[in-house]
Write a protein that holds these residues in place. Structure first.
Motif, mmCIF file in Angstrom:
data_model
loop_
_atom_site.group_PDB
_atom_site.id
_atom_site.type_symbol
_atom_site.label_atom_id
_atom_site.label_comp_id
_atom_site.label_asym_id
_atom_site.label_seq_id
_atom_site.Cartn_x
_atom_site.Cartn_y
_atom_site.Cartn_z
ATOM 1 N N PRO A 12 1.295 -1.254 0.552
ATOM 2 C CA PRO A 12 0.191 -0.072 0.026
ATOM 3 C C PRO A 12 0.850 1.248 0.015
ATOM 4 O O PRO A 12 -0.107 2.498 0.157
ATOM 5 N N LEU A 13 2.042 1.633 0.095
ATOM 6 C CA LEU A 13 3.299 2.342 0.143
ATOM 7 C C LEU A 13 3.614 2.885 -0.305
ATOM 8 O O LEU A 13 4.033 3.636 -1.096
ATOM 9 N N ALA A 14 4.184 1.142 -1.916
ATOM 10 C CA ALA A 14 3.816 1.838 -3.178
ATOM 11 C C ALA A 14 3.698 2.961 -3.581
ATOM 12 O O ALA A 14 4.740 3.611 -5.001
ATOM 13 N N ARG A 19 7.716 10.606 -3.944
ATOM 14 C CA ARG A 19 6.405 12.004 -3.171
ATOM 15 C C ARG A 19 7.901 12.504 -1.924
ATOM 16 O O ARG A 19 7.339 13.568 -1.888
ATOM 17 N N VAL A 20 8.925 11.920 -2.564
ATOM 18 C CA VAL A 20 10.029 12.575 -1.143
ATOM 19 C C VAL A 20 11.943 11.988 -2.310
ATOM 20 O O VAL A 20 11.532 10.945 -2.959
ATOM 21 N N VAL A 79 2.887 13.797 6.991
ATOM 22 C CA VAL A 79 3.149 12.689 7.328
ATOM 23 C C VAL A 79 3.459 11.311 6.683
ATOM 24 O O VAL A 79 4.093 10.223 7.492
ATOM 25 N N TYR A 80 2.827 10.824 5.349
ATOM 26 C CA TYR A 80 2.866 9.451 5.436
ATOM 27 C C TYR A 80 4.438 9.036 5.181
ATOM 28 O O TYR A 80 4.562 8.207 5.703
ATOM 29 N N ALA A 168 -4.231 8.695 11.376
ATOM 30 C CA ALA A 168 -4.667 7.886 11.743
ATOM 31 C C ALA A 168 -4.822 6.822 10.747
ATOM 32 O O ALA A 168 -4.354 5.763 10.533
ATOM 33 N N TYR A 169 -4.989 7.253 9.299
ATOM 34 C CA TYR A 169 -5.436 6.434 8.274
ATOM 35 C C TYR A 169 -4.190 5.848 7.595
ATOM 36 O O TYR A 169 -4.170 4.135 7.849
ATOM 37 N N LEU A 170 -3.018 6.091 8.028
ATOM 38 C CA LEU A 170 -1.488 5.473 7.687
ATOM 39 C C LEU A 170 -0.902 4.441 9.103
ATOM 40 O O LEU A 170 -0.618 3.526 8.508
#
Length: 253
Positions: A12-14, A19-20, A79-80, A168-170
């Motif tokens: 799910p983090l792919a 993003r960084v 955040v993510y 909270a979602y992360l």
């Protein structure tokens, strides 16, 4: 992609793999965060973003609602990946107010974070939530939220609610991984602390609440409304806590 974070961008983090970026990897303009969160910097991006909501009727969108909606694109980014890197890889990224840069899209929304180096390994005793995550809050989140509230008049609780929604979602994503490390539970415990050890209020305390409605369905609600409904073309978000929003979600289609 940052080599030290390659193990992070799986499942799910792919989607966050680009993003960084490191400073040498960034193509195009990079805006320092300490420049972005000044009155002039905020006016610049908010004036650009306001174009998405300007109509013959609404020539000046509500500034507080505008900054709340704009802030979501920045707050989600900070955040993510930084929190996931901390909890999964024991890595603290240099995302402080005076080191972080961002790249913006044509509307002035934050697309990517740009950092000077790949961060450092952190060794934190199990259960020490503050040592893991308070540096991000104090070094970045508090100053940028203070800038937005001072410049637009929006309440800080609305902006911290935006942070809490993404946090909270992360945490939910990380807890659903096949074998999350114990540090993920530490991250979840942050939301159960009303205050830190020094007595400072924790703005991420219970950012969402789960309530049973009159139909017996459990709803996940924000603690504080993000006021996006004040912008033309937008309605209440899917977990808005306002009574009118809750009533609308329960109406038959």
């Amino acid at each position: 992609m940052l080599p030290s974070l390659s193990a992070l961008f799986q499942g799910p983090l792919a989607v966050f793999h680009d993003r960084v970026l490191l400073t040498p990897q960034a193509q195009g303009d990079v805006v320092p965060v300490q420049q972005l969160f000044t009155p002039r910097g905020l006016d610049g991006v908010l004036d650009r973003y306001a174009g998405a909501f300007t109509t013959p009727v609404y020539r000046r969108p509500d500034r507080r609602a505008l900054v709340s909606q704009w802030s979501k694109y920045f707050l989600a980014q900070v955040v993510y990946v930084p929190v996931a890197a901390n909890l999964l890889l024991d890595r603290r990224l240099p995302v402080a107010f005076d080191t972080l840069g961002v790249q913006l899209d044509e509307l002035g929304l934050v697309e990517r974070l740009v950092i000077p180096h790949e961060g450092e390994h952190v060794s934190v005793p199990k259960g020490d939530v503050e040592a893991r995550l308070r540096p991000l809050m104090e070094g970045l989140l508090w100053p940028v939220i203070a800038s937005m509230t001072a410049h637009t008049g929006i309440g800080s609780k609305a902006l911290w609610s935006n942070v809490g929604h993404y946090y909270a979602y992360l945490i939910g994503l990380l807890q659903d991984l096949p074998a999350p490390p114990p540090s993920v539970d530490d991250g979840a415990r942050l939301m159960g602390l009303s205050c830190f050890a020094d007595g400072e209020r924790n703005p991420l305390y219970r950012p969402v609440r789960h309530v049973e409605n009159t139909e017996g369905q459990v709803e996940s609600l924000r603690r504080v409304c993000c006021i996006r409904y004040k912008l033309p073309g937008l309605d209440y978000c899917g977990n808005c806590p306002l009574p009118a929003a809750c009533a609308m979600r329960r109406e038959p289609a």
